[in-house]
Design an enzyme around this catalytic site. Sequence first.
Site, short mmCIF file in Angstrom:
data_model
loop_
_atom_site.label_atom_id
_atom_site.label_comp_id
_atom_site.label_asym_id
_atom_site.label_seq_id
_atom_site.Cartn_x
_atom_site.Cartn_y
_atom_site.Cartn_z
N CYS A 1 0.83 -1.21 0.00
CA CYS A 1 0.00 0.00 0.00
C CYS A 1 0.87 1.26 0.00
O CYS A 1 1.47 1.55 -1.02
CB CYS A 1 -1.02 -0.05 1.12
SG CYS A 1 -2.47 0.93 0.72
N HIS B 1 -3.69 -5.17 0.17
CA HIS B 1 -3.09 -5.71 1.40
C HIS B 1 -3.19 -7.24 1.41
O HIS B 1 -4.18 -7.77 1.92
CB HIS B 1 -3.82 -5.17 2.62
CG HIS B 1 -3.67 -3.71 2.84
ND1 HIS B 1 -2.76 -3.18 3.73
CD2 HIS B 1 -4.29 -2.66 2.28
CE1 HIS B 1 -2.84 -1.86 3.72
NE2 HIS B 1 -3.77 -1.52 2.85
N GLU C 1 -1.73 -9.16 3.31
CA GLU C 1 -1.59 -9.67 4.68
C GLU C 1 -2.93 -9.97 5.35
O GLU C 1 -2.99 -10.74 6.29
CB GLU C 1 -0.77 -8.69 5.54
CG GLU C 1 -1.46 -7.39 5.93
CD GLU C 1 -1.33 -6.27 4.91
OE1 GLU C 1 -1.07 -6.60 3.73
OE2 GLU C 1 -1.50 -5.10 5.27
N1 GLN Z 1 -2.09 6.59 2.59
C1 GLN Z 1 -2.17 5.83 1.37
C2 GLN Z 1 -3.53 5.97 0.69
O1 GLN Z 1 -4.46 6.39 1.31
C3 GLN Z 1 -1.85 4.38 1.63
C4 GLN Z 1 -2.82 3.70 2.56
C5 GLN Z 1 -2.30 2.43 3.16
O2 GLN Z 1 -1.09 2.20 3.20
N2 GLN Z 1 -3.20 1.60 3.67
O3 GLN Z 1 -3.65 5.66 -0.46
#
Ligand code: GLN
Length: 539
Positions: free
Chosen positions: A382, A508, A510
């Site tokens: 992310c 994600h 995970e």
């Molecule tokens: N802050 C980034 C976004 O909003 C990544 C979010 C995250 O790592 N879950 O796109």
Amino acid sequence: MDTRYIFVTGGVVSSLGKGIISSSIARLLLSRGFNVTIQKFDPYINIDPGTLNPYEHGECYVTVDGHEADLDLGHYERFTNIKTTRANNITTGRVYQSVIDKERRGDYLGKTVQIIPHITDEIKRNVKLLGNKDNYDFVITEIGGTVGDIESLPFLEAVRQLRWELGNKCICVHLTYVPYINAAKEMKTKPTQHSVKQLQQVGIQPDILVLRTEHDIPVNMRRKVAQFCNVSPDAVIQSIDAPTIYEVPLMMHEQHLDNIILEKTSTPYTGEPDLTKWNHFLDKLRSAKDELTIALVGKYVELQDAYKSIDESLFQACTYNDRKLVIKYVSSERLTDANVDQMLSGHDGVIVAPGFGQRGTEGKFVALKWCREHDVPTFGICLGMQSMVVEYARNVMGMPDANSVELDPKTPHNVIDLMEEQKSITNLGGTMRLGAYACRLTPGTKVAQAYGTLDIEERHRHRFEFNDEYREAFEQAGMLCVGENPQTHLVEVVEVPSCRWYIGTQYHPEYSSTVLSPHPLFLSFIRAAIDYHNEKHKQ
Ligand code: GLN
């Protein structure tokens, strides 16, 4: 069979591991062939933990249907292999919101709306909803907080009423703590007795007591607890510190917790739970000797639960690869060009963590440059993936002021930009791109190889995305977009094929790695880290 309801409450102190006990009960009942689900009731007023800082309750977990949930739902999924949904995590805030919405609609027909019966009825409706919906044999409900908290009172009152209504189809497992007083060289059961009394005061008699302890509790002491607390002696179970949380289902089974639950809920059963696959995992875990060291670069490194799902995914992938995982948390805030070599060298792989906001991001870029140039297996998740993109633009593509709009709204090279659908959003709660979305992978890439399939679904939690206007420039410079959403073409995965393993995912992975189904991308990352380790040590 009629649904049985198991409530898990906690006393004395928090952090005793109610989530692990609930998950272990679920694992044992599932392994006996029952259809089981688990839910968590959190007594706080927030509608969901999505807006909470990880310092409050650790990682925010995301369900497939896009609910931002308590991290205990991660344990539930990792132990049971069953996907949870928004129905599995209810907060006081959600209960009140629903009751107030009904009041505004006029559903209460002019009645005074009160905690009893309206709030408690709404809690009961949410407990039974799961049982009715999918015909579960067992619904396990973990009540967050500790008995005696003002906030948990309406939940306990709902439990009391349900026990009365459902008779022996409903039981309460109460988890307490037995401290060891070092100076006296003695364990003390008094806090447990007090905690059970508190539960009895609100009308709940626990059926089973699970005592968390650091030392073996002698049989006579357990008998004493049973006698003081009106619980049968065999239903006083100890939960002693285990080398890993995944041993807990076995420890519970050794003390017949599953049999006791089945007997107390008048559930017919035969034989033993089938724990073959679970034991296979534990055997691997116990026999793994060779260490593999992974650095996790993030800003919440001093906080144990901030990256829970990543830690567990790495742990599972290492175990299946016969390695003992050593994670070193590296604070991205402290990383600089001057110390990166010392902070990162010696690791077999590096993970750059998800996150929000500016703090610590420059350190992530420093880490990624170092990883790329030293060709260390690197996994960006992310914000970690977005940072890979920014670092590549800055240091490979000659755009030193490239950035994500989240970190620098005025950047002339907005390689990571706010998603179109996010531009009109002002509320923070529940408004990100959340939950499972499809992704199509490019054939022949490392990531496609890892999954062994081209069409995948993964969970998301973000507002920003790879800016498509730069796609061609990136691909020409050697960073390929190797996974995208089939409908919107949003870039989901980037890969630098000239590196041994340099992959970033907007999603994600995970959140969907479990003990019985470790995630293919984590397995692939760990295999790359093992190869790298072996290569280093050959020289
Ligand atoms: N802050 C980034 C976004 O909003 C990544 C979010 C995250 O790592 N879950 O796109």
